[in-house]
Design a protein around this motif. Structure first.
Motif, PDB file in Angstrom:
ATOM      1  N   UNK A  30       0.807  -1.222   0.000  1.00  0.00           N
ATOM      2  CA  UNK A  30       0.000   0.000   0.000  1.00  0.00           C
ATOM      3  C   UNK A  30       0.838   1.269   0.000  1.00  0.00           C
ATOM      4  N   UNK A  31       2.141   1.159   0.092  1.00  0.00           N
ATOM      5  CA  UNK A  31       2.997   2.341   0.061  1.00  0.00           C
ATOM      6  C   UNK A  31       3.629   2.531  -1.303  1.00  0.00           C
ATOM      7  N   UNK A  32       4.834   3.028  -1.307  1.00  0.00           N
ATOM      8  CA  UNK A  32       5.599   3.277  -2.522  1.00  0.00           C
ATOM      9  C   UNK A  32       6.352   2.011  -2.913  1.00  0.00           C
ATOM     10  N   UNK A  33       6.378   1.700  -4.215  1.00  0.00           N
ATOM     11  CA  UNK A  33       7.150   0.553  -4.707  1.00  0.00           C
ATOM     12  C   UNK A  33       8.203   1.052  -5.683  1.00  0.00           C
ATOM     13  N   UNK A  34       9.430   0.635  -5.453  1.00  0.00           N
ATOM     14  CA  UNK A  34      10.536   0.903  -6.369  1.00  0.00           C
ATOM     15  C   UNK A  34      11.024  -0.454  -6.857  1.00  0.00           C
ATOM     16  N   UNK A  35      11.125  -0.626  -8.173  1.00  0.00           N
ATOM     17  CA  UNK A  35      11.576  -1.903  -8.703  1.00  0.00           C
ATOM     18  C   UNK A  35      12.991  -1.796  -9.256  1.00  0.00           C
ATOM     19  N   UNK A  36      13.762  -2.836  -8.977  1.00  0.00           N
ATOM     20  CA  UNK A  36      15.120  -2.976  -9.486  1.00  0.00           C
ATOM     21  C   UNK A  36      15.173  -4.361 -10.127  1.00  0.00           C
ATOM     22  N   UNK A  82      10.828  12.784  -0.891  1.00  0.00           N
ATOM     23  CA  UNK A  82       9.400  12.506  -1.009  1.00  0.00           C
ATOM     24  C   UNK A  82       9.098  11.014  -1.120  1.00  0.00           C
ATOM     25  N   UNK A  83      10.020  10.224  -1.663  1.00  0.00           N
ATOM     26  CA  UNK A  83       9.789   8.777  -1.754  1.00  0.00           C
ATOM     27  C   UNK A  83       9.597   8.153  -0.377  1.00  0.00           C
ATOM     28  N   UNK A  84      10.176   8.771   0.658  1.00  0.00           N
ATOM     29  CA  UNK A  84      10.113   8.219   2.006  1.00  0.00           C
ATOM     30  C   UNK A  84       8.883   8.690   2.779  1.00  0.00           C
ATOM     31  N   UNK A  85       7.955   9.387   2.125  1.00  0.00           N
ATOM     32  CA  UNK A  85       6.755   9.888   2.789  1.00  0.00           C
ATOM     33  C   UNK A  85       5.798   8.778   3.190  1.00  0.00           C
ATOM     34  N   UNK A  86       5.894   7.627   2.572  1.00  0.00           N
ATOM     35  CA  UNK A  86       5.090   6.441   2.892  1.00  0.00           C
ATOM     36  C   UNK A  86       6.055   5.268   2.983  1.00  0.00           C
ATOM     37  N   UNK A  87       5.640   4.163   3.588  1.00  0.00           N
ATOM     38  CA  UNK A  87       6.525   2.995   3.609  1.00  0.00           C
ATOM     39  C   UNK A  87       6.926   2.594   2.180  1.00  0.00           C
ATOM     40  N   UNK A  88       8.194   2.242   2.020  1.00  0.00           N
ATOM     41  CA  UNK A  88       8.737   1.929   0.694  1.00  0.00           C
ATOM     42  C   UNK A  88       9.079   0.442   0.616  1.00  0.00           C
TER      43      UNK A  88
END
Length: 172
Positions: A30-36, A82-88
């Motif tokens: 439900x938070x931010x997703x970063x894909x690698x 800003x990426x850290x504003x929600x769980x990542x």
């Protein structure tokens, strides 16, 4: 370093080998997703750590894997501001039998709280070699809750390194 296998450094891909497939965990986040994917940051708008105004040291010791990482990594995902504003959730995925060099750099601003889960996983059954590096700086009076999960298939080899720097009154 005496290894009982060939790390196949010459297989490091020039781009992700296969397309990213979100699994149930990434799909429910439900938070931010970063894909690698295969070492490459594939999330639009996520900078590489090389674009940071401060130099970032990704390794401190000279061994086969840290040297190969410095030479072959396509760059570290910069998780900051800003990426850290929600769980990542940083979804680090290996899609083939290649040797890959994913990297994540966390920069937690002073006085803030951040929650990051770095999940490293195999997308298939291929026998990969993955050399992940997680680095970070937790600025003064900041807090970082960091969880690292390895969900590799049975045949994947992983040689990882983590270096987190804490400034005054910071917590990890």
């Amino acid at each position: 370093l005496d290894l009982d296998f060939d790390p196949r450094l010459d297989t490091a891909p020039a781009q992700p080998v296969r397309d990213y497939v979100a699994d149930a965990i990434a799909g429910a986040w439900s938070g931010t997703i970063v894909t690698v994917v295969d070492g490459f940051v594939t999330t639009p708008g996520v900078d590489l750590a090389s674009s940071s105004p401060e130099p970032i040291e990704l390794s401190r010791d000279a061994d086969l894997f840290s040297t190969a990482h410095e030479a072959l990594s396509p760059g570290a995902a910069l998780i900051s501001g800003a990426l850290l504003g929600a769980p990542v959730l940083v979804d680090v995925v290996s899609t083939s039998d290649a040797t890959t060099f994913p990297a994540v750099h966390l920069d937690v601003p002073a006085g803030s709280d951040a929650a990051v889960v770095v999940r490293m996983r195999s997308q298939g059954a291929d026998a990969a070699t993955v050399v992940p590096v997680i680095t970070g700086t937790v600025r003064a009076n900041a807090r970082l809750s960091l969880t690292v999960v390895q969900d590799w298939n049975y045949d994947t080899r992983s040689f990882g390194r983590g270096i987190i720097t804490l400034e005054r009154d910071a917590g990890l």
